[in-house]
Write a protein that holds these residues in place. Structure first.
Motif, PDB file in Angstrom:
ATOM      1  N   GLY A 228       0.699  -1.030   0.335  1.00 54.43           N
ATOM      2  CA  GLY A 228      -0.634   0.109   0.301  1.00 54.43           C
ATOM      3  C   GLY A 228       0.895   1.030  -0.075  1.00 54.43           C
ATOM      4  N   ARG A 229       1.781   1.156   0.018  1.00 61.34           N
ATOM      5  CA  ARG A 229       3.271   2.378  -0.088  1.00 61.34           C
ATOM      6  C   ARG A 229       2.744   3.152   0.988  1.00 61.34           C
ATOM      7  NH1 ARG A 229       3.426   3.832  -6.145  1.00 61.34           N
ATOM      8  NH2 ARG A 229       3.925   1.765  -7.531  1.00 61.34           N
ATOM      9  N   ASN A 230       2.542   2.332   1.750  1.00 58.38           N
ATOM     10  CA  ASN A 230       2.141   3.312   3.515  1.00 58.38           C
ATOM     11  C   ASN A 230       1.398   4.824   3.604  1.00 58.38           C
ATOM     12  OD1 ASN A 230       2.648   2.944   6.023  1.00 58.38           O
ATOM     13  ND2 ASN A 230       4.422   5.142   5.860  1.00 58.38           N
ATOM     14  N   LYS A 231      -0.023   4.225   1.948  1.00 62.76           N
ATOM     15  CA  LYS A 231      -0.742   5.075   1.969  1.00 62.76           C
ATOM     16  C   LYS A 231      -2.408   4.715   2.604  1.00 62.76           C
ATOM     17  CE  LYS A 231       1.070   6.967  -1.923  1.00 62.76           C
ATOM     18  NZ  LYS A 231       1.084   7.139  -3.446  1.00 62.76           N
ATOM     19  N   LEU A 232      -1.810   3.475   2.885  1.00 60.42           N
ATOM     20  CA  LEU A 232      -3.330   2.776   3.639  1.00 60.42           C
ATOM     21  C   LEU A 232      -3.772   2.566   5.442  1.00 60.42           C
ATOM     22  CD1 LEU A 232      -3.803  -0.022   0.852  1.00 60.42           C
ATOM     23  CD2 LEU A 232      -5.251   1.983   1.180  1.00 60.42           C
ATOM     24  N   ASP A 233      -4.641   3.399   5.656  1.00 64.48           N
ATOM     25  CA  ASP A 233      -4.680   2.484   7.175  1.00 64.48           C
ATOM     26  C   ASP A 233      -5.452   1.072   7.189  1.00 64.48           C
ATOM     27  OD1 ASP A 233      -4.170   5.148   7.738  1.00 64.48           O
ATOM     28  OD2 ASP A 233      -5.723   5.942   7.907  1.00 64.48           O
ATOM     29  N   VAL A 234      -5.321   0.897   7.928  1.00 61.70           N
ATOM     30  CA  VAL A 234      -5.737  -0.532   8.581  1.00 61.70           C
ATOM     31  C   VAL A 234      -6.319  -1.221   9.693  1.00 61.70           C
ATOM     32  CG1 VAL A 234      -3.490  -1.317  10.065  1.00 61.70           C
ATOM     33  CG2 VAL A 234      -4.660  -2.763   8.584  1.00 61.70           C
ATOM     34  N   THR A 235      -7.798  -2.178   9.899  1.00 62.94           N
ATOM     35  CA  THR A 235      -8.532  -2.851  10.799  1.00 62.94           C
ATOM     36  C   THR A 235      -8.056  -4.194  10.819  1.00 62.94           C
ATOM     37  OG1 THR A 235     -10.567  -0.994  10.268  1.00 62.94           O
ATOM     38  CG2 THR A 235     -10.524  -3.218  11.080  1.00 62.94           C
ATOM     39  N   ILE A 236      -7.953  -4.071  12.001  1.00 60.31           N
ATOM     40  CA  ILE A 236      -7.197  -5.776  12.814  1.00 60.31           C
ATOM     41  C   ILE A 236      -8.942  -6.447  13.246  1.00 60.31           C
ATOM     42  CG2 ILE A 236      -6.288  -7.002  13.713  1.00 60.31           C
ATOM     43  CD1 ILE A 236      -3.940  -4.966  13.427  1.00 60.31           C
ATOM     44  N   GLY A 237      -8.954  -7.738  12.809  1.00 57.09           N
ATOM     45  CA  GLY A 237     -10.157  -7.829  13.967  1.00 57.09           C
ATOM     46  C   GLY A 237     -10.202  -9.238  14.837  1.00 57.09           C
ATOM     47  N   SER A 238     -10.100  -9.824  13.815  1.00 58.02           N
ATOM     48  CA  SER A 238     -10.440 -11.418  14.224  1.00 58.02           C
ATOM     49  C   SER A 238      -8.845 -12.219  15.106  1.00 58.02           C
ATOM     50  CB  SER A 238     -11.001 -12.952  13.676  1.00 58.02           C
ATOM     51  OG  SER A 238     -12.382 -12.245  13.294  1.00 58.02           O
ATOM     52  N   ALA A 239      -7.760 -11.015  14.493  1.00 52.60           N
ATOM     53  CA  ALA A 239      -6.554 -12.063  15.231  1.00 52.60           C
ATOM     54  C   ALA A 239      -6.113 -11.050  16.362  1.00 52.60           C
ATOM     55  CB  ALA A 239      -5.645 -11.131  13.574  1.00 52.60           C
ATOM     56  N   LEU A 240      -7.033 -10.576  16.629  1.00 56.82           N
ATOM     57  CA  LEU A 240      -6.644  -9.122  17.910  1.00 56.82           C
ATOM     58  C   LEU A 240      -6.987  -9.909  19.822  1.00 56.82           C
ATOM     59  CD1 LEU A 240      -8.023  -5.085  17.426  1.00 56.82           C
ATOM     60  CD2 LEU A 240      -5.429  -5.954  17.982  1.00 56.82           C
ATOM     61  N   ASP A 241      -6.183  -9.843  19.992  1.00 55.56           N
ATOM     62  CA  ASP A 241      -6.078 -10.062  21.578  1.00 55.56           C
ATOM     63  C   ASP A 241      -7.309 -10.178  22.075  1.00 55.56           C
ATOM     64  OD1 ASP A 241      -4.919  -7.855  22.401  1.00 55.56           O
ATOM     65  OD2 ASP A 241      -3.915  -8.640  23.953  1.00 55.56           O
ATOM     66  N   ILE A 242      -7.925  -8.844  21.764  1.00 56.11           N
ATOM     67  CA  ILE A 242      -9.276  -8.020  22.561  1.00 56.11           C
ATOM     68  C   ILE A 242     -10.574  -8.880  21.449  1.00 56.11           C
ATOM     69  CG2 ILE A 242      -8.595  -5.827  23.049  1.00 56.11           C
ATOM     70  CD1 ILE A 242      -9.941  -4.573  21.023  1.00 56.11           C
ATOM     71  N   PHE A 243     -10.108  -9.587  20.690  1.00 53.85           N
ATOM     72  CA  PHE A 243     -11.188 -10.243  19.941  1.00 53.85           C
ATOM     73  C   PHE A 243     -10.812 -11.433  20.089  1.00 53.85           C
ATOM     74  CE2 PHE A 243     -11.709  -6.326  18.105  1.00 53.85           C
ATOM     75  CZ  PHE A 243     -12.805  -5.510  18.434  1.00 53.85           C
ATOM     76  N   GLY A 244     -10.033 -12.396  21.118  1.00 56.55           N
ATOM     77  CA  GLY A 244      -9.976 -13.239  20.942  1.00 56.55           C
ATOM     78  C   GLY A 244      -8.704 -14.021  20.078  1.00 56.55           C
ATOM     79  N   GLY A 245      -7.835 -12.964  19.450  1.00 55.38           N
ATOM     80  CA  GLY A 245      -6.578 -13.639  18.595  1.00 55.38           C
ATOM     81  C   GLY A 245      -5.202 -13.833  19.523  1.00 55.38           C
ATOM     82  N   ARG A 246      -4.515 -13.458  18.521  1.00 56.98           N
ATOM     83  CA  ARG A 246      -2.929 -13.755  18.842  1.00 56.98           C
ATOM     84  C   ARG A 246      -2.361 -12.418  18.861  1.00 56.98           C
ATOM     85  NH1 ARG A 246      -0.690 -18.927  16.023  1.00 56.98           N
ATOM     86  NH2 ARG A 246      -1.828 -17.547  14.441  1.00 56.98           N
ATOM     87  N   MET A 247      -2.461 -10.980  18.163  1.00 57.37           N
ATOM     88  CA  MET A 247      -1.615  -9.616  17.983  1.00 57.37           C
ATOM     89  C   MET A 247      -2.794  -9.086  19.085  1.00 57.37           C
ATOM     90  SD  MET A 247      -2.213  -8.748  13.486  1.00 57.37           S
ATOM     91  CE  MET A 247      -1.027  -7.536  13.990  1.00 57.37           C
ATOM     92  N   LYS A 248      -1.732  -9.366  19.607  1.00 53.81           N
ATOM     93  CA  LYS A 248      -1.870  -7.946  21.135  1.00 53.81           C
ATOM     94  C   LYS A 248      -1.666  -6.582  20.842  1.00 53.81           C
ATOM     95  CE  LYS A 248       1.114 -10.668  24.721  1.00 53.81           C
ATOM     96  NZ  LYS A 248       1.709 -10.649  25.310  1.00 53.81           N
ATOM     97  N   PHE A 249      -2.997  -6.025  21.296  1.00 54.74           N
ATOM     98  CA  PHE A 249      -3.208  -5.033  20.999  1.00 54.74           C
ATOM     99  C   PHE A 249      -2.900  -3.565  21.118  1.00 54.74           C
ATOM    100  CE2 PHE A 249      -6.237  -1.202  22.858  1.00 54.74           C
ATOM    101  CZ  PHE A 249      -6.814  -0.599  21.887  1.00 54.74           C
ATOM    102  N   GLN A 250      -2.027  -3.299  22.519  1.00 54.46           N
ATOM    103  CA  GLN A 250      -1.011  -2.408  22.455  1.00 54.46           C
ATOM    104  C   GLN A 250       0.701  -2.798  21.924  1.00 54.46           C
ATOM    105  OE1 GLN A 250      -0.605  -3.168  26.680  1.00 54.46           O
ATOM    106  NE2 GLN A 250      -2.040  -1.462  27.728  1.00 54.46           N
ATOM    107  N   ASP A 251       0.478  -4.113  21.527  1.00 52.98           N
ATOM    108  CA  ASP A 251       2.043  -3.872  20.815  1.00 52.98           C
ATOM    109  C   ASP A 251       1.361  -3.674  19.295  1.00 52.98           C
ATOM    110  OD1 ASP A 251       3.176  -5.132  22.394  1.00 52.98           O
ATOM    111  OD2 ASP A 251       2.906  -6.974  21.687  1.00 52.98           O
ATOM    112  N   VAL A 252       0.142  -4.173  18.933  1.00 56.60           N
ATOM    113  CA  VAL A 252      -0.171  -3.124  17.299  1.00 56.60           C
ATOM    114  C   VAL A 252      -0.031  -1.402  17.071  1.00 56.60           C
ATOM    115  CG1 VAL A 252      -2.275  -2.461  16.243  1.00 56.60           C
ATOM    116  CG2 VAL A 252      -2.096  -4.670  16.211  1.00 56.60           C
TER     117      VAL A 252
END
Length: 263
Positions: A228-252
């Motif tokens: 995305g050439r650093n032009k895109l913002d991003v949403t993360i859903g199921s992968a976030l720990d606040i939604f049961g995933g493994r990616m830590k919210f604060q690390d994101v």
């Protein structure tokens, strides 16, 4: 690249679902996560970390028995973080202004504008007139078919004849403030991003855009940032720990801060 958080609401609950599984019949969806907390909890969390520009999506159709319960959860979130969240799902020219008054920064529109498989310019002008271009996000959520990405509507169940390409992006950008693009084929699967659509969006890159779909790791964020050439913002859903995933919210959040500093 900024992190744009989400609050997806289905059957009156905050959830993460597999996007392609959503069915209006029986209000069905394959669930990845069902939160015990309400919309206000997540809105307050995002506000605490100054994460603005996230989106609330009402996943039931307006004629569903659950739609008003979805709206109730959305109102809780909007009241908790006034001006910090966008909202989509069942938005039209008649109700758009109401959601802005309730505290949404923008309304997100898909099916009302992409009607019967085509772009309905009359409806687009009506909703833009109701809230102003500066409060309007067009949802160009898409699926791959016949060697192109086509916009899909009605909770991602119906294909339109409208391709997501440079011509469409340029033409519609005159009528909105931002784009939201769910890569529906990978939405909710935490299986990696749709690199081809991210690359196209990054090459165009003329207005703010938020990509959603498939992010499962920080490696995926690296790929998205590059494509995305650093032009895109991003949403993360199921992968976030606040939604049961493994990616830590604060690390994101930390990743995004470090990425921004490198620009």
């Amino acid at each position: 690249m900024r992190f744009r958080p989400c609050i997806d609401i289905h059957n009156g609950q905050v959830k993460q679902i597999v996007g392609g599984s959503l069915k209006d019949t029986g209000n069905m969806a394959k669930e990845n996560y069902v939160a015990s907390e309400d919309g206000a909890y997540f809105a307050e969390l995002y506000k605490r970390y100054n994460l603005s520009g996230g989106h609330i999506i009402l996943l039931n159709p307006a004629d569903s028995e659950y739609y008003e319960k979805d709206v109730y959860q959305a109102k809780l979130a909007l009241n908790a973080y006034k001006g910090g969240l966008q909202i989509g799902g069942g938005i039209n020219a008649r109700n758009a202004e109401e959601f802005i008054k309730l505290g949404a920064s923008h309304v997100i529109v898909t099916s009302y504008v992409f009607k019967n498989g085509e772009i309905n310019m009359s409806n687009l002008r009506d909703v833009m007139s109701a809230v102003g271009k500066e409060h309007l996000v067009l949802d160009l959520s898409c699926r791959w078919r016949e060697n192109a990405y086509y916009i899909v509507t009605d909770r991602w169940q119906k294909f339109t004849n409208v391709k997501v390409d440079f011509d469409t992006l340029s033409m519609l950008s005159e009528n909105c403030d931002e784009y939201l693009i769910h890569a529906v084929d990978v939405e909710g699967k935490a299986s990696g991003i749709e690199a081809n659509i991210a690359t196209m969006l990054g090459e165009w890159g003329k207005i703010p855009m938020t990509y959603a779909g498939g992010v499962s790791s920080f490696k995926d964020l690296d790929v998205l940032r590059k494509c995305g050439r650093n032009k895109l913002d991003v949403t993360i859903g199921s992968a976030l720990d606040i939604f049961g995933g493994r990616m830590k919210f604060q690390d994101v959040i930390k990743y995004m801060e470090e990425s921004y500093e490198e620009i």
